[in-house]
Scaffold this active site. Structure first.
Site, PDB file in Angstrom:
ATOM      1  N   ASP A 117     -10.472   1.209  -0.995  1.00  0.00           N
ATOM      2  CA  ASP A 117     -11.579   1.576  -0.095  1.00  0.00           C
ATOM      3  C   ASP A 117     -11.660   3.088   0.104  1.00  0.00           C
ATOM      4  O   ASP A 117     -12.682   3.606   0.553  1.00  0.00           O
ATOM      5  CB  ASP A 117     -11.454   0.859   1.262  1.00  0.00           C
ATOM      6  CG  ASP A 117     -10.132   1.112   1.999  1.00  0.00           C
ATOM      7  OD1 ASP A 117      -9.279   1.882   1.505  1.00  0.00           O
ATOM      8  OD2 ASP A 117      -9.957   0.529   3.089  1.00  0.00           O
ATOM      9  N   GLU A 118     -10.560   3.804  -0.237  1.00  0.00           N
ATOM     10  CA  GLU A 118     -10.517   5.239   0.074  1.00  0.00           C
ATOM     11  C   GLU A 118     -11.529   6.044  -0.741  1.00  0.00           C
ATOM     12  O   GLU A 118     -11.854   7.171  -0.372  1.00  0.00           O
ATOM     13  CB  GLU A 118      -9.094   5.779  -0.115  1.00  0.00           C
ATOM     14  CG  GLU A 118      -8.117   5.003   0.738  1.00  0.00           C
ATOM     15  CD  GLU A 118      -6.727   5.597   0.850  1.00  0.00           C
ATOM     16  OE1 GLU A 118      -6.571   6.815   0.688  1.00  0.00           O
ATOM     17  OE2 GLU A 118      -5.790   4.821   1.112  1.00  0.00           O
ATOM     18  N   TYR A 171      -5.484  11.716  -4.144  1.00  0.00           N
ATOM     19  CA  TYR A 171      -5.322  10.298  -4.514  1.00  0.00           C
ATOM     20  C   TYR A 171      -6.681   9.620  -4.647  1.00  0.00           C
ATOM     21  O   TYR A 171      -7.011   9.043  -5.686  1.00  0.00           O
ATOM     22  CB  TYR A 171      -4.463   9.564  -3.484  1.00  0.00           C
ATOM     23  CG  TYR A 171      -4.569   8.048  -3.592  1.00  0.00           C
ATOM     24  CD1 TYR A 171      -4.089   7.378  -4.722  1.00  0.00           C
ATOM     25  CD2 TYR A 171      -5.175   7.297  -2.578  1.00  0.00           C
ATOM     26  CE1 TYR A 171      -4.207   5.995  -4.834  1.00  0.00           C
ATOM     27  CE2 TYR A 171      -5.287   5.913  -2.679  1.00  0.00           C
ATOM     28  CZ  TYR A 171      -4.796   5.263  -3.811  1.00  0.00           C
ATOM     29  OH  TYR A 171      -4.921   3.899  -3.930  1.00  0.00           O
ATOM     30  N   LYS A 202      -8.678   8.056  -7.945  1.00  0.00           N
ATOM     31  CA  LYS A 202      -9.106   6.643  -8.047  1.00  0.00           C
ATOM     32  C   LYS A 202     -10.621   6.585  -8.253  1.00  0.00           C
ATOM     33  O   LYS A 202     -11.111   5.766  -9.032  1.00  0.00           O
ATOM     34  CB  LYS A 202      -8.703   5.856  -6.794  1.00  0.00           C
ATOM     35  CG  LYS A 202      -7.216   5.629  -6.632  1.00  0.00           C
ATOM     36  CD  LYS A 202      -6.593   4.803  -7.747  1.00  0.00           C
ATOM     37  CE  LYS A 202      -7.000   3.350  -7.714  1.00  0.00           C
ATOM     38  NZ  LYS A 202      -6.230   2.546  -8.723  1.00  0.00           N
TER      39      LYS A 202
HETATM   40  P1  NAD Z   1       2.807   1.125  -6.204  1.00  0.00           P
HETATM   41  O1  NAD Z   1       2.924   2.611  -6.098  1.00  0.00           O
HETATM   42  O2  NAD Z   1       3.671   0.262  -5.378  1.00  0.00           O
HETATM   43  O3  NAD Z   1       3.036   0.682  -7.715  1.00  0.00           O
HETATM   44  C1  NAD Z   1       2.492   1.371  -8.812  1.00  0.00           C
HETATM   45  C2  NAD Z   1       3.195   0.890 -10.075  1.00  0.00           C
HETATM   46  O4  NAD Z   1       2.609   1.559 -11.200  1.00  0.00           O
HETATM   47  C3  NAD Z   1       4.701   1.181 -10.088  1.00  0.00           C
HETATM   48  O5  NAD Z   1       5.414   0.032 -10.496  1.00  0.00           O
HETATM   49  C4  NAD Z   1       4.821   2.305 -11.118  1.00  0.00           C
HETATM   50  O6  NAD Z   1       6.063   2.284 -11.803  1.00  0.00           O
HETATM   51  C5  NAD Z   1       3.659   2.014 -12.030  1.00  0.00           C
HETATM   52  N1  NAD Z   1       3.193   3.213 -12.747  1.00  0.00           N
HETATM   53  C6  NAD Z   1       2.919   4.435 -12.209  1.00  0.00           C
HETATM   54  N2  NAD Z   1       2.538   5.281 -13.177  1.00  0.00           N
HETATM   55  C7  NAD Z   1       2.551   4.581 -14.347  1.00  0.00           C
HETATM   56  C8  NAD Z   1       2.233   4.914 -15.684  1.00  0.00           C
HETATM   57  N3  NAD Z   1       1.822   6.145 -16.035  1.00  0.00           N
HETATM   58  N4  NAD Z   1       2.345   3.957 -16.640  1.00  0.00           N
HETATM   59  C9  NAD Z   1       2.761   2.710 -16.296  1.00  0.00           C
HETATM   60  N5  NAD Z   1       3.097   2.347 -15.037  1.00  0.00           N
HETATM   61  C10 NAD Z   1       2.975   3.280 -14.078  1.00  0.00           C
HETATM   62  O7  NAD Z   1       1.258   0.825  -5.951  1.00  0.00           O
HETATM   63  P2  NAD Z   1       0.572  -0.408  -5.214  1.00  0.00           P
HETATM   64  O8  NAD Z   1       0.543  -0.142  -3.767  1.00  0.00           O
HETATM   65  O9  NAD Z   1       1.157  -1.663  -5.738  1.00  0.00           O
HETATM   66  O10 NAD Z   1      -0.928  -0.251  -5.755  1.00  0.00           O
HETATM   67  C11 NAD Z   1      -1.337  -0.888  -6.973  1.00  0.00           C
HETATM   68  C12 NAD Z   1      -2.796  -0.556  -7.232  1.00  0.00           C
HETATM   69  O11 NAD Z   1      -3.593  -1.008  -6.136  1.00  0.00           O
HETATM   70  C13 NAD Z   1      -3.076   0.935  -7.370  1.00  0.00           C
HETATM   71  O12 NAD Z   1      -4.040   1.100  -8.383  1.00  0.00           O
HETATM   72  C14 NAD Z   1      -3.642   1.341  -6.020  1.00  0.00           C
HETATM   73  O13 NAD Z   1      -4.524   2.438  -6.148  1.00  0.00           O
HETATM   74  C15 NAD Z   1      -4.378   0.068  -5.647  1.00  0.00           C
HETATM   75  N6  NAD Z   1      -4.521  -0.166  -4.196  1.00  0.00           N
HETATM   76  C16 NAD Z   1      -3.411  -0.133  -3.379  1.00  0.00           C
HETATM   77  C17 NAD Z   1      -3.555  -0.388  -2.020  1.00  0.00           C
HETATM   78  C18 NAD Z   1      -2.368  -0.396  -1.099  1.00  0.00           C
HETATM   79  O14 NAD Z   1      -2.546  -0.524   0.120  1.00  0.00           O
HETATM   80  N7  NAD Z   1      -1.142  -0.304  -1.587  1.00  0.00           N
HETATM   81  C19 NAD Z   1      -4.823  -0.666  -1.504  1.00  0.00           C
HETATM   82  C20 NAD Z   1      -5.930  -0.698  -2.360  1.00  0.00           C
HETATM   83  C21 NAD Z   1      -5.756  -0.444  -3.717  1.00  0.00           C
HETATM   84  P1  TYD Z   2      -0.329   4.949   4.338  1.00  0.00           P
HETATM   85  O1  TYD Z   2       0.500   3.726   4.469  1.00  0.00           O
HETATM   86  O2  TYD Z   2       0.256   6.149   3.679  1.00  0.00           O
HETATM   87  O3  TYD Z   2      -1.698   4.500   3.624  1.00  0.00           O
HETATM   88  P2  TYD Z   2      -3.094   5.332   3.409  1.00  0.00           P
HETATM   89  O4  TYD Z   2      -2.865   6.750   3.712  1.00  0.00           O
HETATM   90  O5  TYD Z   2      -3.366   5.084   1.966  1.00  0.00           O
HETATM   91  O6  TYD Z   2      -4.086   4.677   4.331  1.00  0.00           O
HETATM   92  O7  TYD Z   2      -0.785   5.388   5.790  1.00  0.00           O
HETATM   93  C1  TYD Z   2      -1.533   4.537   6.624  1.00  0.00           C
HETATM   94  C2  TYD Z   2      -1.929   5.327   7.856  1.00  0.00           C
HETATM   95  O8  TYD Z   2      -0.741   5.615   8.612  1.00  0.00           O
HETATM   96  C3  TYD Z   2      -2.554   6.664   7.539  1.00  0.00           C
HETATM   97  O9  TYD Z   2      -3.564   6.925   8.516  1.00  0.00           O
HETATM   98  C4  TYD Z   2      -1.407   7.661   7.694  1.00  0.00           C
HETATM   99  C5  TYD Z   2      -0.551   7.024   8.765  1.00  0.00           C
HETATM  100  N1  TYD Z   2       0.917   7.267   8.687  1.00  0.00           N
HETATM  101  C6  TYD Z   2       1.618   7.744   9.808  1.00  0.00           C
HETATM  102  O10 TYD Z   2       1.033   7.992  10.881  1.00  0.00           O
HETATM  103  N2  TYD Z   2       2.968   7.928   9.687  1.00  0.00           N
HETATM  104  C7  TYD Z   2       3.640   7.683   8.526  1.00  0.00           C
HETATM  105  O11 TYD Z   2       4.877   7.894   8.482  1.00  0.00           O
HETATM  106  C8  TYD Z   2       2.910   7.190   7.391  1.00  0.00           C
HETATM  107  C9  TYD Z   2       3.617   6.912   6.095  1.00  0.00           C
HETATM  108  C10 TYD Z   2       1.542   6.995   7.519  1.00  0.00           C
END
Ligand code: NAD
Ligand code: TYD
Length: 357
Positions: free
Chosen positions: A135-136, A160, A164
């Site tokens: 969503d970012e 970031y 994306k």
């Molecule tokens: P994460 O950081 O936990 O995992 C990312 C994975 O990608 C890791 O296992 C890492 O080793 C692998 N990776 C990184 N660079 C690589 C490369 N060059 N080649 C192969 N593997 C590589 O991330 P996540 O939180 O599981 O997010 C997964 C996807 O979902 C991402 O695309 C992120 O943008 C998207 N997303 C995440 C969230 C969230 O809240 N975590 C929300 C919306 C979308």
């Molecule tokens: P985060 O989990 O890093 O996700 P994103 O920045 O992708 O939304 O952070 C979630 C929210 O929490 C964001 O507004 C930043 C805030 N935050 C803190 O206030 N303290 C922390 O230590 C972290 C990691 C995040």
């Protein structure tokens, strides 16, 4: 969907998706391509259901010959692309890796899929490239703005989210220009098992358990929409099965807590679970620290499209999900030791903000 490439399948959401797909799609074989950066770990892939249908390959999505070889060797018909650098704070401290993986890496995957699957503008039957996004990319909302829809213009504001957004644009360009059959999902913040403890919810749980300070950025009034990772996996599988090629789907949990209220909820749950802990009341550990540069105020998702067209909706409340997630971390402290390379649960972000704050 028979032979599926999952990129980033050793990370948080990717590993949950590997598990989910093995459980729900008995006919599928998975090739899991992951570079095992700091955020990825084989610990996330322990005790998979039916591991014979899962092949792990350690490698980089930017490695085009490797990706070409995997598509050919495993007759891959579906790519579900999770691999990314995913942490906003790290993108502020060092954006280069985000450009490399999120933009160049996505380009290499798209181009490999095009080369293997397309004959002119005609795609081989049954192929699909699903791109997992956030969503970012839509930017930041004011307190009273309506939620993001799939039509909201992109306005990314961190390295970031900009990387994306760039990858989303590349995916759409491959659909428009070459006819590659793609779908995109933009999800809100996920939480749940196996999340690396640099992100808000696991960081607060683990710091709270150990009596370390709970660093809240700025005034803590920023708002996110939180989705349990299993519900995200469910939505992605539905899109793969019934989603319309070329379409984008917003996914979200339908809640709007402030960061401070989440941290307080976690504190209350820890007080309840560990009434004898010397750290009670855990709220005492909250510390307001320097704000994140360019901190987005609010994200909110309008999920009417996926609800009305695919029948998906989130069911779990955040309160129940937080309780379950705390239990998961308490039950997996060995996991934490294994994924935290520095050994002493020395969480990167706590240190980083201690210096800045
Ligand atoms: P994460 O950081 O936990 O995992 C990312 C994975 O990608 C890791 O296992 C890492 O080793 C692998 N990776 C990184 N660079 C690589 C490369 N060059 N080649 C192969 N593997 C590589 O991330 P996540 O939180 O599981 O997010 C997964 C996807 O979902 C991402 O695309 C992120 O943008 C998207 N997303 C995440 C969230 C969230 O809240 N975590 C929300 C919306 C979308
Ligand atoms: P985060 O989990 O890093 O996700 P994103 O920045 O992708 O939304 O952070 C979630 C929210 O929490 C964001 O507004 C930043 C805030 N935050 C803190 O206030 N303290 C922390 O230590 C972290 C990691 C995040």
């Amino acid at each position: 969907m028979k032979n599926v490439l999952i990129t980033g399948g050793a990370g948080f959401i990717g590993s949950n998706f590997v598990r989910y797909l093995l459980e729900h799609e008995p006919g599928v074989h998975i090739v899991n391509l992951d570079a095992l950066t700091y955020a990825g770990s084989l610990e996330n892939l322990r005790n998979l259901p039916d591991p014979a249908r899962h092949t792990f390959v350690q490698g980089d999505i930017r490695d085009r010959p490797l990706v070409d070889m995997l598509i050919e060797k495993h007759k891959l018909d579906t790519i579900v692309h999770f691999a990314a650098e995913s942490h906003v704070d790290r993108s502020i401290a060092g954006p280069a890796a985000f450009i490399e993986t999120n933009i160049i890496g996505t380009f290499q995957l798209l181009d490999a899929a095009r080369a293997a699957w397309m004959d002119g503008r005609a795609a081989r039957p049954g192929v699909r490239f699903h791109h997992v996004s956030t969503d970012e990319v839509y930017g930041s909302l004011g307190p009273d703005d309506p939620p993001f829809t799939e039509q909201t213009p992109y306005s990314p504001r961190s390295p970031y989210s900009a990387s994306k957004a760039a990858s989303d644009h590349l995916v759409r360009s491959y659909a428009h220009t070459y006819g590659l059959p793609v779908t995109i999902s933009n999800s809100s913040n996920n939480y749940g098992p196996n999340q690396f403890p640099e992100k808000l919810i696991p960081l607060m749980i683990l710091n709270g358990l150990r009596g370390k300070r709970l660093p809240v950025y700025g005034d803590g009034r920023q708002i996110r929409d939180w989705l349990h990772v299993t519900e995200h996996c469910e939505a992605i599988r539905l899109i793969l099965k019934s989603g319309v090629v070329g379409e984008t789907y917003n996914i979200g949990g339908g809640n709007q807590p402030t960061n401070l209220s989440i941290v307080k909820q976690i504190c209350a749950l820890l007080d309840e679970r560990f009434p004898e802990s010397p750290h009670c009341p855990h709220e005492r550990l909250i510390e307001f620290v320097a704000d994140r540069p360019g901190h987005d105020l609010r994200y909110a998702m309008d999920t009417r499209k996926i609800r009305s067209t695919l029948g998906w909706q989130p069911r779990q409340t955040l309160a129940a999900g937080l309780r379950e997630t705390i239990d998961w971390y308490i039950g997996h402290l060995d996991w934490l030791k294994a994924v935290d390379e520095q050994g002493d649960y020395q969480l990167w972000i706590t240190e980083n903000y201690a210096q800045r704050g």
